[in-house]
Design a protein around this motif. Structure first.
Motif, PDB file in Angstrom:
ATOM      1  N   ALA A 169      84.045  26.258  53.963  1.00  0.00           N
ATOM      2  CA  ALA A 169      85.181  25.355  53.802  1.00  0.00           C
ATOM      3  C   ALA A 169      85.140  24.181  54.787  1.00  0.00           C
ATOM      4  O   ALA A 169      86.026  23.328  54.756  1.00  0.00           O
ATOM      5  CB  ALA A 169      86.495  26.111  53.979  1.00  0.00           C
ATOM      6  N   GLN A 172      84.715  20.890  53.004  1.00  0.00           N
ATOM      7  CA  GLN A 172      85.947  20.661  52.248  1.00  0.00           C
ATOM      8  C   GLN A 172      87.055  20.131  53.152  1.00  0.00           C
ATOM      9  O   GLN A 172      87.809  19.227  52.763  1.00  0.00           O
ATOM     10  CB  GLN A 172      86.385  21.955  51.576  1.00  0.00           C
ATOM     11  CG  GLN A 172      87.645  21.841  50.727  1.00  0.00           C
ATOM     12  CD  GLN A 172      88.087  23.184  50.162  1.00  0.00           C
ATOM     13  OE1 GLN A 172      87.479  24.215  50.445  1.00  0.00           O
ATOM     14  NE2 GLN A 172      89.147  23.176  49.370  1.00  0.00           N
ATOM     15  N   TRP A 173      87.166  20.686  54.352  1.00  0.00           N
ATOM     16  CA  TRP A 173      88.197  20.225  55.279  1.00  0.00           C
ATOM     17  C   TRP A 173      88.052  18.729  55.566  1.00  0.00           C
ATOM     18  O   TRP A 173      89.046  18.003  55.645  1.00  0.00           O
ATOM     19  CB  TRP A 173      88.134  21.021  56.590  1.00  0.00           C
ATOM     20  CG  TRP A 173      89.093  20.532  57.623  1.00  0.00           C
ATOM     21  CD1 TRP A 173      88.817  19.750  58.704  1.00  0.00           C
ATOM     22  CD2 TRP A 173      90.515  20.748  57.638  1.00  0.00           C
ATOM     23  NE1 TRP A 173      89.968  19.477  59.408  1.00  0.00           N
ATOM     24  CE2 TRP A 173      91.023  20.080  58.771  1.00  0.00           C
ATOM     25  CE3 TRP A 173      91.388  21.449  56.808  1.00  0.00           C
ATOM     26  CZ2 TRP A 173      92.373  20.094  59.089  1.00  0.00           C
ATOM     27  CZ3 TRP A 173      92.742  21.457  57.133  1.00  0.00           C
ATOM     28  CH2 TRP A 173      93.232  20.790  58.248  1.00  0.00           C
ATOM     29  N   THR A 175      86.606  16.403  53.641  1.00  0.00           N
ATOM     30  CA  THR A 175      86.622  15.512  52.472  1.00  0.00           C
ATOM     31  C   THR A 175      87.871  15.644  51.610  1.00  0.00           C
ATOM     32  O   THR A 175      88.157  14.752  50.801  1.00  0.00           O
ATOM     33  CB  THR A 175      85.393  15.790  51.585  1.00  0.00           C
ATOM     34  OG1 THR A 175      85.402  17.156  51.158  1.00  0.00           O
ATOM     35  CG2 THR A 175      84.106  15.524  52.350  1.00  0.00           C
ATOM     36  N   ALA A 176      88.626  16.710  51.764  1.00  0.00           N
ATOM     37  CA  ALA A 176      89.782  16.960  50.885  1.00  0.00           C
ATOM     38  C   ALA A 176      90.978  16.092  51.274  1.00  0.00           C
ATOM     39  O   ALA A 176      91.057  15.543  52.379  1.00  0.00           O
ATOM     40  CB  ALA A 176      90.174  18.429  50.945  1.00  0.00           C
ATOM     41  N   GLU A 180      95.174  19.691  49.682  1.00  0.00           N
ATOM     42  CA  GLU A 180      94.109  20.689  49.648  1.00  0.00           C
ATOM     43  C   GLU A 180      93.831  21.227  51.046  1.00  0.00           C
ATOM     44  O   GLU A 180      93.591  22.425  51.224  1.00  0.00           O
ATOM     45  CB  GLU A 180      92.847  20.066  49.059  1.00  0.00           C
ATOM     46  CG  GLU A 180      91.745  21.053  48.749  1.00  0.00           C
ATOM     47  CD  GLU A 180      90.566  20.397  48.049  1.00  0.00           C
ATOM     48  OE1 GLU A 180      89.489  21.023  48.020  1.00  0.00           O
ATOM     49  OE2 GLU A 180      90.721  19.256  47.558  1.00  0.00           O
ATOM     50  N   ARG A 181      93.897  20.360  52.049  1.00  0.00           N
ATOM     51  CA  ARG A 181      93.691  20.823  53.418  1.00  0.00           C
ATOM     52  C   ARG A 181      94.811  21.766  53.866  1.00  0.00           C
ATOM     53  O   ARG A 181      94.575  22.717  54.618  1.00  0.00           O
ATOM     54  CB  ARG A 181      93.571  19.632  54.368  1.00  0.00           C
ATOM     55  CG  ARG A 181      92.182  19.005  54.330  1.00  0.00           C
ATOM     56  CD  ARG A 181      91.987  17.974  55.430  1.00  0.00           C
ATOM     57  NE  ARG A 181      92.554  16.687  55.067  1.00  0.00           N
ATOM     58  CZ  ARG A 181      93.649  16.173  55.586  1.00  0.00           C
ATOM     59  NH1 ARG A 181      94.323  16.836  56.499  1.00  0.00           N
ATOM     60  NH2 ARG A 181      94.089  14.990  55.196  1.00  0.00           N
TER      61      ARG A 181
END
Length: 229
Positions: A169, A172-173, A175-176, A180-181
């Motif tokens: 993740a 993701q952290w 880019t989200a 979402e974060r």
């Protein structure tokens, strides 16, 4: 709460683990006892392939002078707080560490320090927010660590814990979007973390050597006595 960390794996291993290159002036130095106000190794959403350093303590943009700043921010309310709202929207970062320290209040007496770490990962990431404080004579890159409710491992020690991110993740952290974060700001699974009592030499940040990692010589230095019911 997260008020002390460490990061001490070799630089080559650190760069391989996060697929990023150390760009800090002066290079990377392993540290065993990093205190607020000192630099933390971070990867920001604006430079995902670079490991740089930021002052630990987010200094609000309206501050007249550089100061220690906010070392922690509650993930549940960061979006609503003036000090963190802009950073929450657009400036996530990874704070890199080998483990963190927390203190347990014992029956109203002295506090017992614990080291918390991932047995399967010599370096991992926790969720942070970064800011740049613009002064007349200097610009300060600074960071705060996001916290959440404790998991079963941490609950007997403290009522908060940093937002530890699963390895899958981390990208993701960075880019989200904010929503979402927010979903990633959860207590970390108990089974992937461990903790043990250490000596109070960690209380003094001048004690920055491997000896602070040593467990106390107790018959049971871990947290097995706090098993979940």
């Amino acid at each position: 709460m997260c008020g002390r960390t460490s990061l001490f794996i070799p630089q080559d291993d650190l760069e391989d683990r996060f697929d990023a290159t150390v760009v800090t002036d002066g290079g990377y130095t392993p540290r065993y006892n990093i205190a607020p106000g000192e630099p933390l190794e971070v990867i920001t959403n604006e430079a995902t392939d670079a490991i740089d350093q930021s002052h630990w303590g987010l200094i609000p943009s309206w501050a007249d002078e550089p100061e220690e700043g906010f070392i922690n921010a509650r993930s549940e309310t960061a979006a609503e707080k003036r000090a963190f709202a802009d950073a929450w929207k657009s400036r996530p970062c990874l704070v890199l560490l080998s483990g963190f320290y927390e203190w347990q209040q014992q029956n109203g007496g002295s506090k017992q320090p614990y080291r918390v770490y991932r047995p399967d990962d010599p370096a991992f990431a926790i969720a942070g927010l970064w800011e740049t404080w613009d002064g007349d004579d200097e610009d300060v890159s600074c960071v705060t660590i996001l916290t959440t409710e404790p998991n079963d491992l941490m609950a007997p020690i403290h009522d908060r814990m940093p937002v530890v991110l699963p390895a899958d993740a981390e990208d993701q952290w960075l880019t989200a979007g904010p929503g979402e974060r927010a979903e990633l700001c959860q207590p970390y699974p108990d089974g992937d973390l461990d903790a043990y009592e250490i000596s109070t030499q960690v209380n003094n940040p001048d004690n920055d050597e491997a000896t602070v990692l040593e467990p106390l010589g107790h018959e049971q230095s871990g947290l097995g006595e706090f098993g979940s019911s």
